[in-house]
Design an enzyme around this catalytic site. Structure first.
Site, short mmCIF file in Angstrom:
data_model
loop_
_atom_site.label_atom_id
_atom_site.label_comp_id
_atom_site.label_asym_id
_atom_site.label_seq_id
_atom_site.Cartn_x
_atom_site.Cartn_y
_atom_site.Cartn_z
N GLU A 309 25.77 24.12 10.19
CA GLU A 309 24.64 24.24 9.27
C GLU A 309 24.64 25.58 8.54
O GLU A 309 23.61 26.26 8.46
CB GLU A 309 23.32 24.01 10.01
CG GLU A 309 23.23 22.61 10.60
CD GLU A 309 21.87 22.29 11.22
OE1 GLU A 309 21.19 23.20 11.69
OE2 GLU A 309 21.51 21.09 11.23
N ASP A 382 21.28 14.51 17.13
CA ASP A 382 20.37 15.65 17.06
C ASP A 382 18.98 15.39 17.63
O ASP A 382 18.04 15.17 16.88
CB ASP A 382 20.22 16.09 15.59
CG ASP A 382 19.58 17.45 15.46
OD1 ASP A 382 19.34 18.08 16.49
OD2 ASP A 382 19.33 17.89 14.32
N GLU A 410 10.40 18.48 17.92
CA GLU A 410 10.73 18.45 16.49
C GLU A 410 10.75 17.02 15.94
O GLU A 410 10.26 16.78 14.84
CB GLU A 410 12.11 19.10 16.28
CG GLU A 410 12.63 18.96 14.86
CD GLU A 410 14.02 19.56 14.68
OE1 GLU A 410 14.58 20.11 15.64
OE2 GLU A 410 14.55 19.47 13.55
O1 GCW Z 1 17.74 19.79 14.91
C1 GCW Z 1 18.24 20.81 14.10
C2 GCW Z 1 17.04 21.57 13.63
C3 GCW Z 1 17.36 22.96 13.16
C4 GCW Z 1 18.17 23.65 14.25
C5 GCW Z 1 19.43 22.86 14.51
C6 GCW Z 1 20.25 23.46 15.64
C7 GCW Z 1 18.12 25.96 14.87
O2 GCW Z 1 16.43 20.83 12.62
O3 GCW Z 1 16.15 23.61 12.92
O4 GCW Z 1 18.45 24.99 13.92
O5 GCW Z 1 19.09 21.56 14.91
O6 GCW Z 1 20.13 22.97 16.75
O7 GCW Z 1 20.99 24.39 15.42
#
Ligand code: GCW
Length: 708
Positions: A309, A382, A410
């Protein structure tokens, strides 16, 4: 003028007023460590086992254990418990390290307890009955202390105790996604607990309360800052602040770790590169580690999100994840530190995202230094309400693995939706990997567990009363990944809400069905990632305009006029092949995959006959309805508990359940409206149509969504 004759009257009135005014607000701040007096006659029975404290161990953690015992026992028994140098009456509670005279007299062996385990034994010493907490280390005594208190808090017997327990995993960590500006990424419980501006001069009382709560559930490490890290945390000014936190946590057995930004040598070191094979870069990290350990001798190590990311990493220099991790591992090794290197990577646009972590990390098995742990999210994508386990578990026999779960919700409705995650984690931990043995489960493959924390500055710490249960359950499962989430829910309910059997049974029942309810009204039958863009709140299954394919819910649902779901079998992405053959076969077969992962692994026709006898289209709708109905039932059940619960916490929870009810309907209605626009199928007879047309749901934007 003041008339002294009135004095007795005034005093009496003041006393009446005082008695009528509520006690300290029940805002949940005390978590599960309430220590309110046990009701009589049970209290008298406990009192017979708790008349005095004899502490034969010294040091910061032993002192913390002693103070906790004093605080807990005097609260629970509503009397002060004196500390004595020696046993001089029946009912002593003795805290002793291996090798102490008491343990020798009792022949109490501590072998097999390791460095963190404890034994609790009823005994007779010098003619007096006693309860002994024994361990090889101060940390073990701390955990034994909380275990003894927990027995009383949950109304278990203290008669003829002979308990031994030790953690299955040596690292049990909370990962804080806290930014240095006080904002918590994916945090729904207020701001960051760490007041960087006031540290190190001002050490807030909450820091030790936080560490104490962690000690009570066996959490022994905390990564203070976000994995999307700022290099600033590694500057001398911040390290002094970090040291103040480390000093505060230490008596509670919690070591401090930091997320390190891979490009820190450039950003704060003045170097031109962060190439892990560059000598100046290697020297910089070694010097940085030396500086940290000079301040914090028991510093735990670094957590790294690299080439994920948009974060920098070794691949920026055409080096592998192993080369990057090993460079940091070399810097930490002389001090005994570890590197937690995350496997959360997805970058290629033409590949199934669910396959990427495995494809990238599996070939590196055996290449990591000994003090590297690869940290893998529980599922291959995720933190969704439900995912199958990540195929990396069991697939990297030469690499220690940590499982990362998200305690903060989340993707499960933030803090207002009640979802007990113990059941989800138990489901993953007990999933069969069939690697290396046919009966192997995910828990067998782990060296560590990390939970993305849900703590913040809210008075209740976690954003809601029930979200505290997820912090609690994380610690208990990291201690024993084979534990039962139901037993943990019961323990937490007793400690948090009370021991009345009806109250306990009802709260546990709510908790145990809560996560499935969220799955049902958000992403039933194996759907995933249908949440709104960016914030991940509320339904958005129609979104198809995001730049990268895998940022779009349509990428995951693949709904079209023929059917719905992601084909991950051999006719599709073949992600199933990443699992051991017996597991892959089960997932690949429409008849054996099961409802929970059906649409995760298969693209299924709308008229596919489900085991219930219904066609998929009808079953899908029934699942949304079931989710809504479960939330309604939770709200009703909670209402029936009013007499058992203090008014503040009762109301907090009732309000949130109302929000959850509205939002479950929002999810159901918006999702059904969208699926219908794709399937062109009529709603089954008797099904309530969505309240609004699809266009309405599409037009909502966060935070205007219902219930916001
Ligand atoms: O699920 C995603 C989240 C991000 C997070 C990323 C990760 C810290 O939306 O906010 O970043 O995973 O785990 O690195």
């Amino acid at each position: 003028m003041f008339d002294s004759a009135q004095l007795p009257k005034i005093v009496a009135m003041a006393l009446i007023l005082l008695a009528a005014s509520p006690a300290a607000a029940e805002d949940g701040h005390r978590l599960w460590l309430r220590y309110d007096p046990v009701e009589t006659p049970l209290r008298q029975r406990y009192a017979a086992h708790v008349s005095e404290l004899v502490i034969d161990a010294h040091g910061p953690m032993a002192n913390a254990a002693a103070s906790e015992l004093k605080r807990g026992l005097s609260g629970l028994l509503a009397q002060s418990i004196p500390a004595r140098a020696q046993v001089d009456r029946d009912g002593a509670v003795i805290v002793a390290l291996a090798g102490s005279p008491e343990l020798r007299l009792l022949h109490l062996r501590t072998s097999g307890l390791g460095t963190e385990g404890y034994a609790i034994r009823s005994a007779t010493l010098d003619g007096h009955t006693a309860t002994v907490i024994a361990a090889n280390s101060e940390r073990g005594l701390l955990y034994g202390t909380f275990a003894l208190l927990r027995r009383i808090q949950t109304h278990q017997s203290l008669v003829q105790l002979n308990l031994r327990d030790a953690p299955a995993l040596s690292l049990r960590m909370l990962d804080h996604w806290d930014n240095l500006n006080g904002f918590v990424e994916r945090g729904y419980a207020g701001k960051s607990l760490w007041d960087w501006g006031a540290l190190p001069q001002h050490v807030d009382r909450r820091y030790s309360d936080y560490a104490r709560a962690n000690a009570s559930i066996g959490v022994n490490g905390a990564v203070l800052n976000n994995v999307n890290a700022s290099a600033q945390i590694l500057t001398p000014a911040y390290l002094r602040k970090v040291k103040a936190l480390a000093d505060t946590f230490r008596p509670w057995g919690v070591r401090v770790y930091l997320s390190a930004r891979f490009s820190a040598p450039i950003e704060i070191g003045g170097l031109k590169t962060a190439d892990p094979l560059n000598l100046a870069v290697r020297r910089w990290w070694r010097a940085k580690a030396d500086d940290i350990y000079r301040l914090i001798p028991d510093f735990g190590g670094f957590l790294i999100k690299a080439n994920s990311e948009g974060q920098p990493g070794p691949q920026d220099y055409h080096r592998s994840h192993a080369e990057g991790a090993n460079m940091l591992a070399d810097a930490l090794r002389p001090h005994g530190g570890v590197v937690l290197w995350r496997a959360f990577v997805y970058a290629s646009s033409d590949k199934d995202r669910a396959k990427e972590a495995y494809d990238e990390f599996k070939p590196l098995d055996g290449e990591f230094a000994r003090n590297v742990i690869v940290q893998v999210k529980n599922g291959p994508v995720d933190f969704q309400p439900r995912e199958p386990f990540s195929p990396l578990f069991g697939a990297m026999p030469h690499t220690p693995l940590a499982m990362e779960v998200e305690i903060t919700k989340e993707y499960l409705g933030f803090n207002t939706h009640l979802a007990y995650l113990g059941t989800m984690w138990e489901e993953v931990l007990k999933s069969r990997t069939a690697r290396p043995n046919p009966a192997s489960i995910v828990a067998d493959s782990l060296s560590a567990m990390a939970g993305v924390a849900n703590t913040g500055t809210d008075r209740n710490w976690s954003g809601s009363q029930f979200d505290q249960a997820n912090w609690y359950a994380f610690g208990r499962l990291a201690w024993n990944p084979r534990a039962s989430s139901r037993a943990i829910a019961e323990e937490w309910a007793r400690m948090t809400w009370g021991n009345d059997p009806r109250l306990v049974a009802t709260v546990v029942r709510m908790m145990m069905s809560s996560r499935q309810a969220v799955v049902d009204y958000m992403t039933p039958l194996g759907l995933a990632h249908q949440m709104g863009t960016g914030h991940h709140y509320g339904p958005a299954p129609w979104v198809d305009d995001q730049q990268r394919a895998e940022w779009n819910p349509v990428y995951y649902n693949r709904a079209d006029s023929n059917g719905i779901g992601f084909d991950r079998t051999a006719t599709g992405s073949n992600a199933v092949a990443q699992y051991a053959p017996p597991i892959a076969m089960r997932f690949a077969n429409l008849r054996t995959v099961g409802d929970d992962y059906l649409l995760w692994f298969h693209h299924v026709p709308w008229d596919f006959p489900m085991p219930s006898g219904k066609p998929l289209w009808h079953e899908l709708i029934a699942r949304y309805d079931r989710g809504v109905a479960t939330v309604d039932a939770m709200a009703q059940t909670w209402a029936s508990l009013q007499a058992y619960v203090d008014p503040e916490r009762f109301q907090d929870t009732a309000d949130y359940l109302r929000i959850q009810g509205q939002e479950a309907r929002w999810w159901r209605d918006a999702s059904i409206a969208y699926w219908q626009s794709v399937s062109h199928l009529p709603l089954p007879a008797g099904v309530r149509p969505p309240e609004h047309a699809l266009a309405y749901y599409k037009s909502l934007s966060f935070p205007e969504a219902p219930g916001q």
